[in-house]
Design a protein around this motif. Structure first.
Motif, mmCIF file in Angstrom:
data_model
loop_
_atom_site.group_PDB
_atom_site.id
_atom_site.type_symbol
_atom_site.label_atom_id
_atom_site.label_comp_id
_atom_site.label_asym_id
_atom_site.label_seq_id
_atom_site.Cartn_x
_atom_site.Cartn_y
_atom_site.Cartn_z
ATOM 1 N N ASN A 73 0.351 -1.053 0.187
ATOM 2 C CA ASN A 73 0.300 0.134 -0.100
ATOM 3 C C ASN A 73 1.075 1.793 0.167
ATOM 4 O O ASN A 73 0.039 1.994 -0.520
ATOM 5 C CB ASN A 73 -1.074 -0.066 0.993
ATOM 6 C CG ASN A 73 -2.029 -0.849 0.945
ATOM 7 O OD1 ASN A 73 -2.338 -1.754 -0.134
ATOM 8 N ND2 ASN A 73 -2.286 -1.145 2.073
ATOM 9 N N GLN A 80 0.866 4.207 -3.193
ATOM 10 C CA GLN A 80 0.950 5.666 -3.147
ATOM 11 C C GLN A 80 2.232 6.567 -3.591
ATOM 12 O O GLN A 80 1.727 7.394 -4.378
ATOM 13 C CB GLN A 80 0.546 6.257 -1.435
ATOM 14 C CG GLN A 80 -1.020 4.915 -0.798
ATOM 15 C CD GLN A 80 -0.968 6.425 0.874
ATOM 16 O OE1 GLN A 80 0.197 6.199 1.165
ATOM 17 N NE2 GLN A 80 -1.833 6.095 0.612
ATOM 18 N N SER A 103 0.675 8.402 -6.645
ATOM 19 C CA SER A 103 0.066 9.520 -5.624
ATOM 20 C C SER A 103 1.618 10.955 -6.348
ATOM 21 O O SER A 103 1.650 11.610 -6.138
ATOM 22 C CB SER A 103 -0.176 9.717 -4.204
ATOM 23 O OG SER A 103 0.627 8.821 -3.723
#
Length: 100
Positions: A14, A18, A22
């Motif tokens: 995770n 990210q 992002s």
């Protein structure tokens, strides 16, 4: 150990997802920074435990062991490239499912 591994197996993809999506971190940059951090940790630990000198001596005396370690490192690099590409394209859950 299995519980700790499970927790990290759920958290790390995770975080990587990210960073890749992002923060727009390049896969090669992520691998490089991860490897530098782990290299420092491993050198510190093996120096503290006294294993570093023994391992260095063994590898200098046995060239085949050094070649195997280099091959293992290359295979791990390309495997991590593929794993991070799966995470980037399909998400952390898919990465864990494919890797396990």
């Amino acid at each position: 150990l299995l519980g700790i591994s499970t927790v990290f197996d759920s958290a790390v993809p995770n975080l990587q997802e990210q960073l890749l999506q992002s923060a727009k971190v390049n896969t090669s940059e992520l691998i490089f920074v991860s490897n530098v951090i782990m290299c420092l940790v491993l050198v510190a630990y093996t120096t503290y435990s006294g294993e570093l000198v023994s391992a260095w001596t063994y590898c200098t005396q046995h060239l085949d062991a050094s070649i195997i370690l280099v091959c293992q490192g290359l295979c791990a690099y390309f495997g991590l490239q593929a794993y991070l590409a799966i995470i980037r394209d399909h998400g952390g859950v898919a990465g864990v499912l494919f890797a396990n």
